[in-house]
Design an enzyme around this catalytic site. Structure first.
Site, short mmCIF file in Angstrom:
data_model
loop_
_atom_site.label_atom_id
_atom_site.label_comp_id
_atom_site.label_asym_id
_atom_site.label_seq_id
_atom_site.Cartn_x
_atom_site.Cartn_y
_atom_site.Cartn_z
N LYS A 52 0.86 -1.23 -0.18
CA LYS A 52 -0.21 -0.04 -0.05
C LYS A 52 0.84 1.30 0.11
O LYS A 52 0.89 2.24 -0.71
CB LYS A 52 -0.89 0.01 1.22
CG LYS A 52 -1.95 -1.23 1.25
CD LYS A 52 -2.71 -1.19 2.30
CE LYS A 52 -3.90 -2.62 2.18
NZ LYS A 52 -4.48 -3.23 3.50
N GLN A 96 -5.03 -1.91 9.77
CA GLN A 96 -4.51 -3.25 9.06
C GLN A 96 -5.12 -4.29 9.91
O GLN A 96 -4.58 -4.38 11.17
CB GLN A 96 -3.00 -3.25 8.57
CG GLN A 96 -2.71 -4.55 7.99
CD GLN A 96 -3.29 -4.84 6.52
OE1 GLN A 96 -3.24 -3.60 5.95
NE2 GLN A 96 -3.86 -5.69 6.30
N ASP A 119 -11.33 1.96 4.07
CA ASP A 119 -11.50 0.67 3.91
C ASP A 119 -13.00 0.25 3.80
O ASP A 119 -13.12 -0.81 3.33
CB ASP A 119 -10.87 -0.06 5.11
CG ASP A 119 -9.55 -0.69 4.78
OD1 ASP A 119 -9.10 -0.81 3.60
OD2 ASP A 119 -8.71 -0.91 5.87
#
Ligand code: NAP
Length: 288
Positions: A52, A96, A119
């Site tokens: 990312k 994460q 997200d």
């Protein structure tokens, strides 16, 4: 059979984002800033966050990774999220997953400001997505839709069978494909589905997202079906430097000849997931 090349589609979308960012910079605007919080030392999570970070660099975003020790307490993580929610310099951030066992993931997700939830896991974004309202859609389902769009794969009236009902893949992709514009007739399967093989064999489009290596075999696939393989399982392989290889949920070699389109693993859905996160971050920047 045509291979759906996720790397190629991701590269095309990456160029589009980079162009938009360059135009923003030329207008004197601040570049989008994505922050990733990584708690602990999970190898796969470190790899994903690394990818990312690299992609942010390629599209011209600013990126920050906050690496926190595995023993970080839930309250400390919530404080960090509160700080990022209020930081005007941050357009979007992700935590994460998975988190260490002592941290309640749902509590963490719900603490993120939905406007910075790139997200797309916050219940507000999920609810808006289900209602067909503008929302940050989670990256993997959005990546799958982008692949179908890029290859102009017809979806209206087609029977789409989704294997898996997780909140991050199966459930959202099943919902999105049932919405107006995509117009699939969707069946969502899970571990309690009876006669799974027969159900899958009725799919014009099959999306395998169950996390069981090479589960979907040729006998389960209708000739000419479109097969999207989301699964990623690490299988030990002494021939590889890393000691493992990545395997999808579909037995590629025997299924591919029966399909009209199929995604490989790796190089199919995976590269798209990161691009969708970049698209969400750009949108978060534009909305602020
Ligand atoms: P998950 O949370 O473990 O969910 C798996 C789903 O599959 C569950 O709904 C489960 O049913 C169902 N399932 C399990 N075994 C089954 C069986 N034998 N028959 C039918 N259904 C079965 O997994 P996930 O997070 O959705 O991820 C799925 C896979 O996609 C994993 O391999 C993951 O690594 C991969 N993934 C890839 C990307 C990417 O970027 N390419 C992104 C995310 C995930 P129940 O609900 O009944 O338990």
């Amino acid at each position: 059979m045509q291979l759906i090349d996720g790397k190629e589609v991701a590269a095309a979308l990456r160029r589009e984002i980079a162009t938009e960012v360059a135009e923003m910079v030329a207008r004197g605007e601040r570049t989008p800033h994505l922050v990733a919080i990584l708690v602990g030392n999970d190898g796969a999570s470190q790899t994903y966050v690394g990818h990312k970070e690299k992609c942010c660099g390629e599209v011209g975003f600013r990126s920050t990774v906050l690496r926190l020790p595995a023993e970080t307490g839930e309250a400390d993580l919530l404080d960090e999220i509160e700080r990022l929610n209020g930081d005007d310099d941050v357009d979007g951030f992700i935590v994460q997953l998975p988190l260490p066992k002592h941290i309640d993931e749902q509590k963490i997700i719900e603490a993120i400001d939905p406007r910075k939830d790139v997200d797309g896991f916050h219940p507000e974004n999920v609810g808006r997505m289900v209602m067909g309202l503008p929302a940050f859609v989670s990256a993997t389902p959005d990546g799958i839709l982008q692949l179908l769009r890029y290859y102009k794969i017809p979806t209206a009236g087609k029977h789409c069978v989704v294997i898996g009902r997780s909140n991050i893949v199966g459930r959202p992709v099943a919902n999105l494909l049932s919405q107006k514009g995509w117009d699939c007739t969707v069946t969502m399967c899970h571990s309690r589905t009876e006669n799974l093989a027969e159900v899958v064999a009725t799919g014009d489009i099959v999306i395998a997202a169950l996390g069981k290596a090479e589960f979907v075999i040729a006998d389960m696939i209708k000739p000419g079906a479109v097969v999207i393989d989301v699964g990623i399982t690490r299988v030990p392989d002494p021939q590889k430097k890393s000691g493992f290889r990545l395997v999808g949920d579909v037995k590629f070699d025997e299924v591919a000849p029966k399909c009209s389109y199929i995604t490989p693993v790796p190089g199919g859905v995976g590269p798209m997931t990161i691009i969708s996160l970049m698209r969400n971050t750009l949108r978060a920047r534009q909305l602020r």
